[in-house]
Design an enzyme around this catalytic site. Structure first.
Site, short mmCIF file in Angstrom:
data_model
loop_
_atom_site.label_atom_id
_atom_site.label_comp_id
_atom_site.label_asym_id
_atom_site.label_seq_id
_atom_site.Cartn_x
_atom_site.Cartn_y
_atom_site.Cartn_z
N ASP A 1 10.33 17.17 13.24
CA ASP A 1 9.71 17.10 11.91
C ASP A 1 8.19 17.11 12.03
OD1 ASP A 1 9.79 17.09 9.19
OD2 ASP A 1 10.02 14.94 8.98
N ILE B 1 0.82 -1.22 0.00
CA ILE B 1 0.00 0.00 0.00
C ILE B 1 0.84 1.26 0.00
CG2 ILE B 1 -2.02 -1.04 1.07
CD1 ILE B 1 -1.03 -0.10 3.73
N GLY B 2 2.14 1.12 0.02
CA GLY B 2 3.01 2.29 0.00
C GLY B 2 4.44 1.87 -0.28
N ARG B 3 5.22 2.79 -0.80
CA ARG B 3 6.60 2.45 -1.12
C ARG B 3 7.45 3.70 -1.01
NH1 ARG B 3 9.61 -1.37 -4.05
NH2 ARG B 3 7.75 -2.64 -4.38
N PHE C 1 13.65 3.09 0.44
CA PHE C 1 14.34 2.02 1.15
C PHE C 1 13.39 1.07 1.85
CE2 PHE C 1 16.51 6.10 1.48
CZ PHE C 1 17.53 5.86 0.59
N VAL D 1 5.66 -0.54 2.40
CA VAL D 1 4.63 -0.69 3.43
C VAL D 1 3.53 -1.59 2.90
CG1 VAL D 1 3.02 0.47 4.95
CG2 VAL D 1 5.17 1.56 4.36
#
Length: 950
Positions: free
Chosen positions: A149, A12-14, A17, A20
């Site tokens: 952050d 579902i995500g990239r 490095f 996900v």
């Protein structure tokens, strides 16, 4: 795939490095997020950041901090199992505020608290989120932690706890703790906010100062932008910017780079303006102004922030259903509060089969953390990890076991190496599943507005300014800085600015772009830099300390250049390596340096070496000799030509440095990730004596010194390339060049020039970051090797004089041997290559290789002659040549310069004669092939590769 007690589902995500995945508990069927970090892609700094993040998350349990549930490490990956937040991050929540009424998780919220027409979010929702953010920050400050952050992208949202009781949510997340989804403050009918991504967090006592440049520019405190030391108050500035964005819908200060951002902040003189139609209350505006003070001394401090009426007072304007019947926070008796049954609050995940509008808000947290806060007993409860429990799905057939709690086995965390300072550090991957079509449509709308080519009007000018602001905001969403040296910040900021500029991208279709950023809008993984198989396994050019040195970049971007020296798997490396290694059997001119053929790493440069390819335009050769031509060129075309030539020279120097570097690191990650080398890799790890490839300490020192000075030279050429592009961009901005005659020409040459310059800039940025990283590795290698020398050795640290530091740009704590300079190494190598090529030419051996050697030697000698001055356009050629003859460059004095110039002229003459000979042979050949005539000796196996196309 099973990871402990969890089953990994769809991606579902990239990021650069890590990837996900959605995960599910194998027994309870509750959902988690699994962040799988590829260890082979992490350098020392990234591993240290990951270790720090894990260490921090292990000790944090709070309802408004995303929880780390479990951690599993294999030989190749670290899998972080985290709480699953389903509503995405706050930036998407604000951006898509007009569609929240259509989403099943937020439609009730919008019905009760509609967003005002002149603002972003309803003030009830703003105060609710601010209370929860303040609760998490107070928890962090009590432990002397600074996040560094804070930004909307790191504030994740879960569906409201009450949405589970109503049966709206069908997918239930795994709970990191008993109270993971019981809000410590705020309303249970509104989404739950959690702070995520502790990759930058660190312990910073109240009296301490830090000086690391971290965070994202739009939310950075001005003291960080000024490279000053800062304290925890930097987080409060970020809170002020987030609060302003929740109220207004955009950050208070927007710019295309951090320098311009600081200028705008200083110019504002603490006068924070709000749109006239904005309905924010005076209390909220006063708090924002108190937080956004340029001087941290004048800025609101943490105690006053936590005691501010907006934080402590009840939220005004609540509907009847949300009016509290009894005080709920804090409970009068902590033990009673703990024993009192709580509502079955849960946070769910968006159902995969939901509507498109529902799916586009779906999000998966990045590196995150979790914990529960219930004053006044929090210090006792948060000392040890709470029991890990799952949430029960109402009406689900999957009933959990009779015991509501399930103990989590003790998590084991590997010991990570100690931190090593790097000149630059890769930005963190953004593990987000963003709606790419939505983002592309937004940006394309602005580009279409500009690309119509109609005369400039006030309306179009307003749209262009809006595009610039949007580009600035997109850039800021993409940018993270960690331990970044100032020059690296400038390089990456300018590259991001150019990549996002609607003026550069205006006339180009999305599919044709090759230099654009794709981190957040692209979740399908990084595009290999080269389509050839060996390159495809490498990803980015960062190898031995692989990772994006910012800036991120490593950007998940397509290659700036699609055309290479050839299409064969070896062509990208052989063109330079052939020229660099055909000259002599003595690879480095040093008796102890092992020849290339016997090194463990195989050929050199490494597999991941991607040479700079000159852009395939009609006006230039694919690989040129650097000779001047007399064709009249406009300013844009001149800039392209000069920029590409400078980048090509830097690439030749880089290729030479890679030969040295490969000797120092025979097992680079590019080789480690090669399936064919796995057996050797295991053998190397078992044998510590092979870590240095069998080199003596003297050899390591010499190779490190030579690699370091060559990398420094390459950096200077890359920096000059950026300066050339920056000067061109400044001229365009001053004259709004893309709207003037230059851009309105029918042939569109200026548009093409802008695209080519942007492509070169993106290539230079990636190479600049890579060289910084490798240069830092070589520097540390040199320092370590010098300490291993005998005490009486001249290069031993005890024998270094105070003033003997290298004057060619190396770090001040590095001393190299007298006489070691990049210019001398490059001159000797170019001379050796040209002589060997001349001999081979006379004997008829490998004429194509001779051509490459001549061209490489010319480029290398041109790099020796290169100065740091940016060319001034409009200057006559005669004046330029006269000035250049007077310049004294680094270690190249005036007399030596004339020798180099004469040698370049001689090699060009031989190259011209060789090309005539090749043309004659090509005409005589029976078939139009590029094969060498059969009478010639076979190619050296070290230098086998495709001939560059003419």
């Amino acid at each position: 795939m099973s990871i402990g007690r969890y089953t990994r589902l769809d991606e579902i995500g990239r990021g650069s490095f890590a990837t996900v995945y959605q995960g599910v508990h194998t027994k309870t069927r509750t959902y988690v997020a699994i962040k799988s970090v590829n260890l082979s892609k992490l350098n020392k700094k990234l591993k240290d950041n990951l270790s720090s993040e894990i260490h921090i998350l292990k000790g944090l349990y709070h309802p408004h901090i995303v929880a780390l549930i479990d951690c599993h490490e294999t030989t190749s990956h670290i899998h972080l199992v985290m709480e699953y937040c389903a509503l995405g991050d706050l930036s998407l929540f604000i951006k898509r505020r007009d569609t929240l009424g259509d989403h099943r998780y937020t439609r009730d919220m919008i019905a009760k608290y509609p967003n005002p027409p002149g603002g972003a979010l309803n003030e009830v929702v703003v105060r609710h989120f601010l209370k929860q953010l303040a609760s998490a920050l107070k928890f962090l400050r009590d432990r002397n932690l600074i996040h560094r952050d804070i930004k909307p992208q790191n504030l994740l949202l879960c569906p409201s706890p009450s949405s589970y009781r109503s049966g709206v949510t069908q997918v239930v997340p795994f709970k990191g703790s008993e109270d993971s989804f019981n809000p410590a403050t705020g309303l249970e009918s509104l989404p739950l906010l959690k702070i995520a991504d502790f990759g930058f967090a660190r312990s910073l006592p109240a009296t301490s100062l830090a000086e690391t440049l971290c965070g994202s520019p739009l939310y950075m405190a001005p003291e960080i932008l000024r490279y000053e030391k800062y304290d925890a108050k930097a987080d409060l500035w970020s809170v002020g910017t987030v609060l302003y964005e929740m109220v207004v819908g955009k950050p208070p200060f927007r710019a295309t780079n951090h320098v311009e951002l600081l200028r705008k902040i200083e110019k504002g003189e603490d006068r924070i303006k709000f749109p006239e139609e904005n309905p924010a209350s005076d209390e909220i505006k006063a708090l924002i102004r108190a937080l956004l003070k340029r001087n941290p001394v004048e800025r609101l401090n943490f105690p006053d922030f936590f005691e501010n009426g907006v934080i402590t007072s009840p939220i005004p304007g609540l509907v009847a259903d949300d009016q509290p019947s009894i005080p709920r926070d804090p409970p009068a008796d902590p033990e009673t509060a703990e024993s009192t049954p709580r509502p079955d609050s849960r946070s769910g995940a968006i159902v995969p089969g939901g509507t498109e509008r529902e799916r586009e808000v779906s999000y998966l947290p990045k590196g995150d953390t979790g914990l529960t806060q219930r004053p006044p007993s929090q210090n006792q409860r948060f000392g040890t990890p709470p029991t890990t429990t799952h949430m029960r799905r109402i009406g689900s057939g999957d009933r959990p076991p009779s015991t509501p709690k399930e103990l989590t086995p003790p998590m084991t965390y590997p010991q990570r190496p100690s931190a090593v300072s790097h000149a630059t550090a890769p930005g963190r991957q953004e593990l987000v599943d963003r709606n790419a079509a939505f983002t592309a449509m937004e940006r394309q709308r602005g580009r279409n507005t500009f690309s119509e080519g109609s005369p400039q009007t006030d309306r179009q000018a307003d749209k262009l300014r809006e595009e610039r602001e949007r580009a600035a905001q997109d850039v800021a969403f993409e940018r993270d800085y960690v331990v970044v040296e100032k020059r690296a910040v400038e390089v990456n900021a300018f590259a991001d600015e150019l990549a996002h500029s609607p003026r550069i991208q205006g006339g180009i279709s999305r599919g044709a772009q090759t230099g654009a950023l794709s981190r957040r809008s692209t979740v399908h993984g990084p595009t290999p830099l080269n389509p050839s198989p060996p390159q495809a396994t490498v990803g980015k050019a960062m190898q031995v300390l692989s990772g994006r040195s910012r800036a991120d970049s490593m950007h998940n971007r397509q290659s700036s250049y699609e055309r290479r020296y050839g299409q064969s798997p070896t062509s990208a490396t052989s063109a330079i390596s052939k020229a660099l290694n055909m000259a002599s059997g003595r690879l480095f001119g040093m008796g102890f340096s092992p020849p290339l053929a016997i090194t463990k790493g195989g050929r050199s440069p490494p597999l991941a070496y991607n040479p700079f390819p000159a852009y395939p335009a009609h006006g230039s050769l694919m690989i040129g000799d650097g000779a001047k031509n007399n064709v009249a060129l406009d300013e844009d075309t001149k800039t392209v030509q000069i920029l590409e030539e400078c980048a090509t020279r830097s690439d030749v120097v880089y290729g030479f440095a890679e030969v040295k570097y490969k000797q120092l690191v025979p097992l680079a990650p590019s080789v480690q990730t090669d399936p064919s080398s796995k057996g050797n890799l295991a053998g190397e790890r078992e044998n510590p004596d092979s870590a240095d490839g069998g080199l003596t300490v003297d050899a390591i020192v010499t190779l490190s010194e030579e690699a370091l000075v060559l990398y420094v030279k390459a950096l200077s050429l890359l920096a000059k390339s950026m300066d050339i592009a920056g000067a061109w961009w400044a001229r365009k901005n001053r004259g709004d060049g893309f709207g003037d005659s230059a851009m309105s020409r029918a042939d569109g040459a200026s548009t093409l020039a802008g695209t080519r310059i942007n492509n070169v800039v993106q290539w230079v940025r990636n190479r600049f970051n890579e060289v910084l990283e490798k240069g830092e590795f070589v520097r540390l290698k040199l320092i370590e090797a010098q300490k291993r020398l005998p005490p009486d050795h001249p290069s031993h640290p005890d024998n270094h004089s105070v003033g003997s530091s290298l004057g060619s740009g190396a770090s001040v704590d590095v001393v190299v041997s007298p006489g070691v300079s990049a210019e001398k190494l490059m001159y000797d190598r170019a001379l050796e290559m040209s002589r060997t090529a001349a001999i081979n030419e006379l004997t008829g051996e490998d004429l194509s290789g001779c051509e490459i050697a001549y061209v490489t030697a010319i480029r290398m000698l041109e790099a020796v002659l290169e100065n740091g001055e940016v060319p001034r356009f409009g200057q006559g050629k005669d004046d330029t040549s006269k000035d250049s003859d007077k310049i004294v460059l680094d270690a190249v004095q005036a007399e030596e310069r004339q020798v180099v110039i004469k040698l370049v002229s001689s090699i060009r003459s031989r190259l011209a004669a060789l090309r005539k000979k090749l043309a004659i042979l090509a005409k005589r050949a029976p078939t139009p092939s590029a094969n060498v005539p059969s009478k010639m000796a076979p190619l050296n196996p070290v230098s086998v590769g495709a001939t560059p196309p003419k």
